[in-house]
Enzyme design. Structure first.
Site: not given
Length: 286
Positions: A171, A274
């Site tokens: 990511h 996250c």
């Protein structure tokens, strides 16, 4: 020579999810090893220190209820992307996380967001980061290039596509941190970011070097420690305690590193950022 600047803490509103059901029962990234035991109670304790640190810094934290059977729901950054009270929902690449989509969409709708159901695979703020009036958008492992076009249409913003090439940094928010977004028109030229050059292809490295010449370039050792999966309010930077070099760089630039250990949650491939979805409710363009 120090380039320290007087920094200002900016109020943030975040969405988090207690890891009451956290475990690693499947593998969808290189950090996940189902054979390695996990400690749910430890994950909750570590998560609580992050929650408490945000509250102590004056930030507002909302919670979404954890759902049994969805152990990755703690990583709320993947649950959507919000600007100006509009929430662009997630559409996960892997079926193991698909069950998270509706709970996040329902939460946004119940809390007054104009909710957009995506047609393209995207993993929310894991791959979309707001800088000035532009959106930095990651692709290569999770969110697709088509989602970059979709998010541009939803928000009417310039989208800068960046390609990730190292599967450990799957990511964008594992390889790039927005330290000071300087929201609004022209802000992208004055914003501060940090990134791990080797996580990006040559084209993306060139884009980042051109657009952010004063960016903090983080060493591989600090990237490996998930140091870039950090959250910043413009002064405090909540960061992995193992990213020693990055913390020194932050201090030199006038930021206040706040080390927080989320080692148990890293077993699922996620860290501080996250676990943190920024909620942007008001207008971002003054």
């Amino acid at each position: 020579m120090s380039t320290s600047t007087a920094r200002v803490r900016q109020h943030r509103t975040y969405l988090m999810c207690r890891p009451d059901h956290f475990t690693v029962s499947y593998s969808i990234n290189p950090w996940m090893e189902p054979a390695t035991p996990t400690d749910t109670a430890k994950a909750v304790r570590q998560w609580q220190t992050l929650y408490d640190a945000y509250v102590a810094a004056g930030h507002e934290v909302h919670l979404i209820d954890p759902v049994p059977g969805l152990p990755d729901m703690v990583y709320t950054a993947n649950g959507g992307f919000t600007i100006d009270g509009v929430a662009y929902g997630p559409r996960f690449r892997f079926p193991e996380r698909a069950g998270e989509e509706q709970p996040f969409l329902d939460w946004f709708a119940a809390h007054g967001f104009e909710t957009v159901v995506p047609t393209q695979t995207n993993e929310g703020e894991g791959d979309f980061l707001l800088v000035g009036d532009a959106i930095l958008a990651g692709t290569g492992f999770r969110s697709t290039g088509d989602s970059h076009r979709e998010v541009a249409e939803v928000f009417g913003r310039e989208v800068v596509s960046l390609t990730l090439v190292d599967p450990r940094f799957y990511h964008l928010d594992t390889a790039l941190a927005v330290l000071d977004p300087v929201e609004g028109p022209g802000g992208v030229e004055r914003a501060t970011i940090a990134y791990l050059p080797g996580a990006f292809d040559a084209r993306s490295q060139g884009i980042l070097a051109e657009r952010f010449p004063d960016a903090i370039r983080v060493a591989d050792a600090d990237g490996d420690a998930f140091g870039l999966n950090a959250a910043s309010d413009g002064l405090d930077v909540f960061v992995s305690p193992r990213a020693h070099g990055f913390a020194a760089q932050l201090h030199e630039r006038g930021y206040h590193p706040v080390p927080l250990d989320l080692s148990e949650l890293l077993l699922g491939g996620g860290g501080i950022k996250c676990c943190t979805l920024e909620l942007r409710i008001g207008r971002q363009n003054p």
